[in-house]
Enzyme design. Structure first.
Site, short mmCIF file in Angstrom:
data_model
loop_
_atom_site.label_atom_id
_atom_site.label_comp_id
_atom_site.label_asym_id
_atom_site.label_seq_id
_atom_site.Cartn_x
_atom_site.Cartn_y
_atom_site.Cartn_z
N HIS A 402 25.05 40.08 38.48
CA HIS A 402 26.37 39.44 38.61
C HIS A 402 27.21 39.98 39.76
CE1 HIS A 402 26.24 37.20 34.77
NE2 HIS A 402 25.53 38.24 34.35
N LYS A 592 42.67 36.06 37.92
CA LYS A 592 41.37 36.74 37.90
C LYS A 592 41.65 38.23 37.98
CE LYS A 592 40.34 34.26 41.63
NZ LYS A 592 38.99 33.73 41.53
N ARG A 593 40.61 39.07 37.79
CA ARG A 593 40.81 40.50 37.98
C ARG A 593 41.38 40.76 39.38
NH1 ARG A 593 38.83 43.95 33.82
NH2 ARG A 593 39.49 45.64 35.16
N LYS A 598 38.81 39.83 46.24
CA LYS A 598 39.32 38.53 45.78
C LYS A 598 40.58 38.12 46.55
CE LYS A 598 37.52 39.27 41.06
NZ LYS A 598 36.63 38.13 40.73
N THR A 700 33.96 31.67 37.83
CA THR A 700 33.90 30.64 36.78
C THR A 700 35.29 30.08 36.53
OG1 THR A 700 33.96 32.48 35.21
CG2 THR A 700 31.84 31.41 35.53
N LYS A 704 36.88 26.18 35.70
CA LYS A 704 37.85 25.84 34.64
C LYS A 704 39.01 25.05 35.24
CE LYS A 704 36.23 29.98 32.44
NZ LYS A 704 36.37 31.45 32.41
C1 26Q Z 1 30.55 49.25 35.41
C2 26Q Z 1 30.57 50.61 35.21
C3 26Q Z 1 31.45 51.19 34.31
C4 26Q Z 1 32.29 50.38 33.60
C5 26Q Z 1 32.27 49.01 33.78
C6 26Q Z 1 31.41 48.45 34.70
C7 26Q Z 1 31.39 46.99 34.92
C8 26Q Z 1 31.75 46.14 33.90
C9 26Q Z 1 31.79 44.80 34.11
C10 26Q Z 1 31.05 46.46 36.14
C11 26Q Z 1 31.07 45.10 36.34
C12 26Q Z 1 31.46 44.25 35.32
C13 26Q Z 1 31.57 42.80 35.45
C14 26Q Z 1 31.18 42.10 36.47
C15 26Q Z 1 31.51 40.68 36.54
O1 26Q Z 1 32.24 40.17 35.72
N1 26Q Z 1 31.01 39.95 37.53
C16 26Q Z 1 31.35 38.55 37.64
O2 26Q Z 1 30.39 37.81 36.93
C17 26Q Z 1 30.75 36.45 36.85
C18 26Q Z 1 29.75 35.77 35.97
O3 26Q Z 1 28.52 35.69 36.62
C19 26Q Z 1 30.83 35.83 38.23
O4 26Q Z 1 31.28 34.53 38.11
C20 26Q Z 1 31.77 36.64 39.13
O5 26Q Z 1 31.71 36.16 40.45
C21 26Q Z 1 31.39 38.11 39.09
O6 26Q Z 1 32.35 38.88 39.80
#
Ligand code: 26Q
Length: 894
Positions: A402, A592-593, A598, A700, A704
């Protein structure tokens, strides 16, 4: 043995299996003991009937008997709980039938492992999916209760950070709707993602104690707990057959307690399971130490164990190798795999065909330790030889990436990894040695390539989870065409060279049930009025809306739906941000985050540019805009937090300036969540998707917005590319560098300062921010942000600034032409069919999981209400339903 051993039937099937011995006294829980003595058990009307009167009765009964409240003293929250239990009862029957059918049918099950799920509120979506919404609305009305108010009482389970976690939730819902046998696995965090509050413009975090008032949507399954080991050492020995075996002597054992959530499909009887694990100590406290009087130490072990599922880690794009995070990852992977194995053993009696019956999907690398854990379980605990274990493991597992950000790739220092998971480190070394040997034999690669492919990184020595996932998976996918291309060519290039066939693209999708039917009922009604209900399960049919594109009445109705939704958001803004916004203004949204890639900061630069324009010519005829932003920053991400502060300070100045005369408003909505998104997407005119090309894997939120009739301004990044392809150039506002142009610009030496020097508009904006125009009380506050842009500008904001401003100008012109904008809005929604999660899940089923749909039939469950005769038949047949179920459980294409 405090727990069932892993040869015992797994929880899911055991609960509903006739003849499973789960009662203390050894009697068979589901055999006909009560039936023989008192006749068939009746599912009473009061319990599961779906007509208005029965719902009313069930609701008041639950309020009285479950909540212990009389109508007089019931709070809104009590009523929400009573209604939640009423809905849950009606899901459970379908759920049991679903589990039973899967057990009997010859079908492959998708096991979806995700460390995050952003489920959103359950009440309304469950009512809608199970087909109870209208009756419930009426039942509540007749009782004088506002259903909407109860829906808003629910505390959202925020067990995820953002896109990836929400994707997991959309996919679970879609799998249920497509009748795919599936079970989701994850962690039941005691504390979800922090609550964001804004104080003096700054983000502050508060713990999210989402379970404080209880949770009616989960069903604890203490009888199906499993054990998970940590630490200690390993010991090799030869068994009686002279076979080399390894024993793991852990120094900590933790219990995994499952909590089941029900996942109903829309318009079908399927109710799938989401099983979330909570970590518990084996013992409440150590009695020996307790008796010695050292009370603190006596509960230490319990605290240690339970800390594992205590809190969701906020997204951290530079993972810092926290020990507890690795423990979380292993804990939930191990619990889930033990459960999958138990289930399979119960059904098949052996594990040789596990990879034909279970598709184990890793949502990013967070559960990638599953590769080593499944090997360990098969070899050490189930006696398999290495090669067979590898064939099963590698054949069962698939993995989605992702993110492309190199800094987000997970690695674990060898020292930490070996200390927590000594046996897994041995297994990973062995996997790596065999893998690299094979690579050397077949491909004669150079040392550089071997070093890049190795699961073990040198200097500092660490385990690379992405490499482990690549080696251990039969399929690997990206989440948009560009993202997959970049995975193939850059991030996983060496792996793609080795196994090109494993790679594929699966463009993300969203569920139209939550993202229109539940959240935008006015739009859903308008569409259904024209197309009937088919679009809800076949989103492609939205294209038929284009037949009404020139129909004046339809266009008016379309605008009035948007207006209504803008009114609702305006009320929310009034109540929560204390601002009055102009309903005729363009609602320009970026939610978004908060992350530099971004480029919320680019949006802020545009706002200041507009502000300057208004200040220069106060009477200018510009298109009024309400710029709304929302999103959380990782608590440790200082730059992102400073960007939030800047936006709030800009808002403060712009919103107070009499020269602006309400033509520009800036709103920062705090604490973005799924529920807030449900308010926002339906009300948007413009969707900001402005990441630097090559950085957003898919997005995503963009989908929406589109589905709800917003028009996108965006770069050629992630799924924006496909959105533009679908709607055509004339219905998408494109600007900015393409991914390869970014690369070229950077390799030819990008000098952001030159843009500053050459562009007076840009220079003015940056100078203002840098000199404290928006922070008079601390004039240097935003200097670091601007210096970053001038010196490095990693995400090319300055290069894309003027094209963005020009493009926004075109947006304005289009918006002022109401008829043109209406057409764009309709076309965006009408062409969003491709972005249904159903399309994405069908692709996963065909290309990756090789699974089929299994129809769940409640034969005699006519609109959920059975006649007395039929009820008795269904219930009395439960214990010996297998023949009928096997027949029901025939597979078909999803
Ligand atoms: C990593 C290490 C420690 C703590 C947390 C994390 C962590 C947690 C979540 C790192 C990344 C994430 C999430 C990533 C994410 O949400 N990526 C997004 O995924 C979506 C679904 O595929 C895409 O639409 C987005 O483009 C992408 O940024």
């Amino acid at each position: 043995m405090p727990f069932p051993s892993d040869t015992q039937p797994s929880p899911t099937q055991a609960a509903f299996e006739p003849g499973f011995d789960s009662n203390q006294d050894g009697s068979h829980a589901r055999e006909s003991v009560p039936f023989q003595e008192s006749g068939p058990i009746r599912i009473e009307d009061d319990r599961t009937g779906m007509d208005v009167n029965t719902l009313k009765r069930a609701f008041t009964d639950n309020l009285f008997y479950v909540l212990g409240k009389s109508e007089e003293f019931a709070t809104s929250y009590d009523c929400y709980m009573a209604l939640a239990f009423t809905v849950r009862d009606r899901l459970i029957y379908r759920w049991m039938q679903t589990v039973q059918t899967y057990l009997q049918a010859d079908c492959k099950v998708v096991c979806y492992l995700s460390i995050e799920y952003l489920l959103g509120r359950q009440l309304k979506s469950n009512l809608v999916n199970v087909g109870l919404y209208q009756q419930t609305l009426q039942a509540m009305q007749e009782l004088g209760i506002d259903l909407n108010r109860l829906v808003n009482e629910e505390i959202e389970p925020e067990l995820g950070n953002g896109g990836m976690g929400r994707l997991a939730a959309c996919y679970l819902e879609s799998m249920a709707t497509l009748e795919i046998p599936a079970i989701g696995y994850g962690i039941r965090y005691d504390y979800g993602l922090f609550e964001q509050v804004i104080q003096n413009g700054w983000q502050r975090e508060r713990p999210d104690n989402w379970l404080r008032f209880g949770n009616p949507w989960e069903i604890p399954r203490p009888e199906y707990r499993v054990e998970v080991k940590f630490g200690g050492s390993t010991e090799g020995y030869f068994d009686e057959q002279g076979k080399y075996q390894v024993r793991w002597h852990p120094d900590q054992v933790v219990m995994g307690m499952p909590y089941d959530w029900l996942v109903p499909g829309y318009g079908v009887e399927t109710v799938n399971t989401l099983r979330l694990w909570s970590a518990r100590a084996l013992q409440d406290f150590n009695l020996e130490i307790f008796n010695e009087g050292d009370y603190g130490r006596a509960v230490d072990e319990r605290i240690q164990s339970e800390s594992i599922s205590k809190i969701l880690y906020p997204r951290d794009d530079t993972p810092r190798g926290q020990e507890l995070r690795l423990k979380q990852e292993y804990f939930f992977a191990s619990c889930s795999l033990q459960d999958i194995i138990g289930l399979h053993l119960h059904k098949h009696g052996h594990l040789r065909n596990l990879h034909h019956q279970a598709a184990i999907h890793l949502n990013d690398t967070h559960p990638a330790i599953s590769v080593a854990e499944l090997m360990r379980l098969l070899i050490d605990e189930h006696g398999f030889d290495w090669d067979t274990a590898w064939e099963i493991t590698q054949g069962a597992i698939a993995f989605t990436n992702h993110t492309l950000l190199p800094e987000a790739m997970e690695t674990w220092k060898i020292e930490l990894f070996g200390r927590l998971l000594p046996r897994h480190l041995e297994i990973i070394y062995e996997i790596n040695a065999r893998f690299l040997d094979q690579v050397r034999r077949q491909f004669h690669p150079d040392d550089g390539r071997i070093a890049r492919l190795s699961i073990i990184q040198e200097n500092p020595k660490a385990v690379r989870m992405a490499n482990l996932a690549n080696v251990g998976s039969q399929a690997i996918n990206g989440v948009s065409a560009l993202h997959t291309q970049l995975l193939r060519q850059e991030t996983f290039r060496d792996f793609f060279d080795l196994f090109p066939d494993r790679f594929s693209n699966k463009t993300n999708g969203i569920t139209p049930r939550r993202w229109v039917l539940v959240s935008n009922p006015a739009l859903a009604e308008l569409i259904t009025d024209k197309l009937g209900k088919g679009w809800i399960r076949h989103l492609d049919s939205l294209r038929q809306l284009e037949a009404w594109l020139e129909d004046a009445e339809f266009r008016q109705a379309w605008r009035s739906v948007k207006r209504q939704n803008k009114e609702a958001l305006a009320r929310y803004i009034q109540e929560n941000a204390g601002l009055t916004v102009d309903l005729d203004s363009m609602f320009d949204l970026q939610v978004k985050r908060i992350h530099e890639y971004k480029r919320q900061l680019l949006n802020a630069l545009h706002v200041v540019t507009l502000y300057n324009r208004l200040k220069r010519s106060p009477d200018a005829d510009i298109c009024p805009r309400t710029v709304i932003l929302s999103g959380k920053a990782a608590p440790s991400y200082q730059t992102a937090k400073l960007i939030i502060k800047l936006i709030n300070n800009i808002a403060r100045k712009v919103n107070q300036d009499p020269d602006v005369q309400g033509r520009l408003k800036v709103v920062y909505l705090t604490d973005f969540s799924v529920s807030l998104g449900e308010h926002i997407y339906p009300a948007a005119d413009l969707s900001e998707q402005i990441s630097m090309a090559g950085k957003e894997a898919s997005g995503t939120g963009n989908m929406k917005f589109m589905l709800n009739g917003a028009v996108t301004i965006g770069t050629l990044d992630g799924a924006n590319i496909k959105i533009r392809e679908e709607v055509g150039d004339e219905n998408f506002f494109l600007f900015g560098l393409r991914a390869e142009e970014v690369v070229n610009l950077k390799s030819s030496g990008y000098r952001p300062y030159e843009y500053y020097e050459n562009n007076p508009l840009l220079r003015e904006v940056l100078d203002q921010i840098r000199s404290g125009v928006f922070s008079p009380e601390d004039p240097h506050l935003f200097q670091p942000l601007i210096n970053q842009l001038l010196e490095q500008d990693q995400y090319c904001l300055l290069a894309d600034f003027q094209p963005y401003i020009d493009c926004q100008q075109q947006v304005e012109e289009a918006y002022q032409d109401t008829e043109r904008w209406t057409s764009m809005s309709i076309i965006n929604a009408a062409r969003s069919g491709y972005f249904s999660a159903d399309r994405a899940i069908r692709e996963y089923c065909q290309d990756i999981w090789h699974t089929c749909a299994v129809e769940i039939r409640l034969d005699d469950y006519d609109q959920g209400r059975q006649s007395q005769k039929m009820r008795e038949k269904v219930i009395s047949q439960l214990p010996r339903i297998s023949g009928q179920v096997a027949e029901q459980g025939r597979s078909r294409q999803p």
